[in-house]
Design a protein around this motif. Structure first.
Motif, mmCIF file in Angstrom:
data_model
loop_
_atom_site.group_PDB
_atom_site.id
_atom_site.type_symbol
_atom_site.label_atom_id
_atom_site.label_comp_id
_atom_site.label_asym_id
_atom_site.label_seq_id
_atom_site.Cartn_x
_atom_site.Cartn_y
_atom_site.Cartn_z
ATOM 1 N N ASN A 14 24.509 87.531 3.992
ATOM 2 C CA ASN A 14 23.219 87.120 3.190
ATOM 3 C C ASN A 14 22.787 85.876 4.593
ATOM 4 O O ASN A 14 22.847 84.765 4.076
ATOM 5 C CB ASN A 14 23.340 86.382 2.059
ATOM 6 N N GLY A 15 22.237 86.372 5.354
ATOM 7 C CA GLY A 15 21.469 85.374 6.315
ATOM 8 C C GLY A 15 22.274 84.671 7.340
ATOM 9 O O GLY A 15 21.757 84.110 8.348
ATOM 10 N N TYR A 16 23.413 85.411 7.688
ATOM 11 C CA TYR A 16 24.257 85.123 8.874
ATOM 12 C C TYR A 16 25.040 86.394 9.324
ATOM 13 O O TYR A 16 25.146 87.373 8.271
ATOM 14 C CB TYR A 16 25.191 83.966 8.613
ATOM 15 N N LEU A 17 25.572 86.447 10.498
ATOM 16 C CA LEU A 17 26.630 87.346 10.896
ATOM 17 C C LEU A 17 27.803 86.989 10.858
ATOM 18 O O LEU A 17 28.163 85.747 11.284
ATOM 19 C CB LEU A 17 25.933 87.947 12.378
ATOM 20 N N VAL A 18 28.815 87.771 10.779
ATOM 21 C CA VAL A 18 30.240 87.479 10.551
ATOM 22 C C VAL A 18 30.817 88.442 11.701
ATOM 23 O O VAL A 18 30.716 89.618 11.554
ATOM 24 C CB VAL A 18 30.770 87.968 9.187
ATOM 25 N N ASN A 19 31.575 87.913 12.659
ATOM 26 C CA ASN A 19 32.281 88.726 13.558
ATOM 27 C C ASN A 19 33.513 88.915 12.967
ATOM 28 O O ASN A 19 34.509 88.066 12.377
ATOM 29 C CB ASN A 19 32.374 87.748 14.796
ATOM 30 N N VAL A 20 34.012 90.150 13.086
ATOM 31 C CA VAL A 20 35.444 90.523 12.405
ATOM 32 C C VAL A 20 36.462 90.750 13.770
ATOM 33 O O VAL A 20 36.077 91.570 14.747
ATOM 34 C CB VAL A 20 35.248 92.162 11.855
ATOM 35 N N ASN A 21 37.189 90.076 13.679
ATOM 36 C CA ASN A 21 38.573 90.061 14.544
ATOM 37 C C ASN A 21 39.537 90.556 13.842
ATOM 38 O O ASN A 21 40.256 90.337 12.822
ATOM 39 C CB ASN A 21 38.922 88.694 15.075
ATOM 40 N N VAL A 33 34.331 79.032 10.482
ATOM 41 C CA VAL A 33 32.907 78.378 10.963
ATOM 42 C C VAL A 33 33.049 77.361 11.950
ATOM 43 O O VAL A 33 33.289 76.483 11.766
ATOM 44 C CB VAL A 33 32.078 78.142 9.645
ATOM 45 N N VAL A 34 32.771 77.909 13.258
ATOM 46 C CA VAL A 34 32.837 76.901 14.375
ATOM 47 C C VAL A 34 31.410 76.998 15.274
ATOM 48 O O VAL A 34 30.850 78.129 15.352
ATOM 49 C CB VAL A 34 34.011 77.471 15.364
ATOM 50 N N GLU A 35 30.980 75.980 15.235
ATOM 51 C CA GLU A 35 29.628 75.726 16.090
ATOM 52 C C GLU A 35 28.757 76.585 15.454
ATOM 53 O O GLU A 35 27.660 77.441 15.990
ATOM 54 C CB GLU A 35 29.620 75.881 17.688
ATOM 55 N N GLY A 36 28.510 76.930 14.296
ATOM 56 C CA GLY A 36 27.434 77.749 13.398
ATOM 57 C C GLY A 36 27.886 79.282 13.619
ATOM 58 O O GLY A 36 27.032 80.059 13.124
ATOM 59 N N GLU A 64 27.698 76.510 3.039
ATOM 60 C CA GLU A 64 28.021 74.859 3.087
ATOM 61 C C GLU A 64 28.419 74.690 4.367
ATOM 62 O O GLU A 64 28.054 73.602 4.914
ATOM 63 C CB GLU A 64 29.049 74.426 1.860
ATOM 64 N N LYS A 65 29.544 75.290 5.026
ATOM 65 C CA LYS A 65 29.778 75.023 6.319
ATOM 66 C C LYS A 65 28.890 75.208 7.426
ATOM 67 O O LYS A 65 28.736 74.400 8.297
ATOM 68 C CB LYS A 65 31.019 75.719 6.784
ATOM 69 N N LEU A 66 27.927 76.171 7.425
ATOM 70 C CA LEU A 66 26.864 76.480 8.258
ATOM 71 C C LEU A 66 25.866 75.269 7.873
ATOM 72 O O LEU A 66 25.407 74.669 9.004
ATOM 73 C CB LEU A 66 26.168 77.627 7.842
ATOM 74 N N ALA A 67 25.572 74.774 6.749
ATOM 75 C CA ALA A 67 24.752 73.663 6.488
ATOM 76 C C ALA A 67 25.219 72.506 7.362
ATOM 77 O O ALA A 67 24.525 71.650 7.873
ATOM 78 C CB ALA A 67 24.552 73.512 5.042
ATOM 79 N N ILE A 68 26.393 72.169 7.271
ATOM 80 C CA ILE A 68 27.166 71.151 7.763
ATOM 81 C C ILE A 68 26.837 70.967 9.287
ATOM 82 O O ILE A 68 26.688 69.910 10.161
ATOM 83 C CB ILE A 68 28.542 70.826 7.466
ATOM 84 N N ALA A 72 24.743 68.445 11.835
ATOM 85 C CA ALA A 72 25.544 67.466 12.740
ATOM 86 C C ALA A 72 24.949 67.381 14.085
ATOM 87 O O ALA A 72 24.367 68.158 14.417
ATOM 88 C CB ALA A 72 26.954 68.272 13.265
ATOM 89 N N PRO A 73 24.979 66.197 14.681
ATOM 90 C CA PRO A 73 24.402 65.632 15.813
ATOM 91 C C PRO A 73 25.072 66.495 17.013
ATOM 92 O O PRO A 73 26.172 66.719 17.022
ATOM 93 C CB PRO A 73 24.595 64.243 16.225
ATOM 94 N N PRO A 74 24.267 67.097 18.116
ATOM 95 C CA PRO A 74 24.797 67.720 19.030
ATOM 96 C C PRO A 74 25.692 66.787 19.886
ATOM 97 O O PRO A 74 25.667 65.745 20.021
ATOM 98 C CB PRO A 74 23.567 68.227 19.920
#
Length: 74
Positions: A14-21, A33-36, A64-68, A72-74
């Motif tokens: 729902n609104g994002y892609l998830v990479n499957v490893n 969740v790393v760097e969005g 919640e993690k994506l919002a954080i 966050a500042p770059p």
């Protein structure tokens, strides 16, 4: 080690892609969740339907993690 990496799998949530490893070295699913960017590491033979269930059950946490990461500042 490169032989363990199969074709990249992704889940459109729902609104994002998830990479499957997939890996032989893990017994449980781990969501990061790393760097969005959202990724899930799962056992090599776990069914895709079960992976989708796991991602859906953690949807609120992922949002919640994506919002954080967005705030966050770059």
């Amino acid at each position: 080690m490169a032989a363990d990496k199969a074709a990249l799998e992704q889940i459109a949530a729902n609104g994002y892609l998830v990479n499957v490893n997939r890996t032989k070295r893990t017994k449980t699913a781990t969501i990061n969740v790393v760097e969005g960017e959202v990724s899930i590491t799962v056992p090599k033979e776990l069914d895709m339907s079960r992976i989708v269930q796991i991602v859906e059950s953690k949807h609120t946490w992922i949002i919640e993690k994506l919002a954080i990461h967005e705030q966050a500042p770059p």
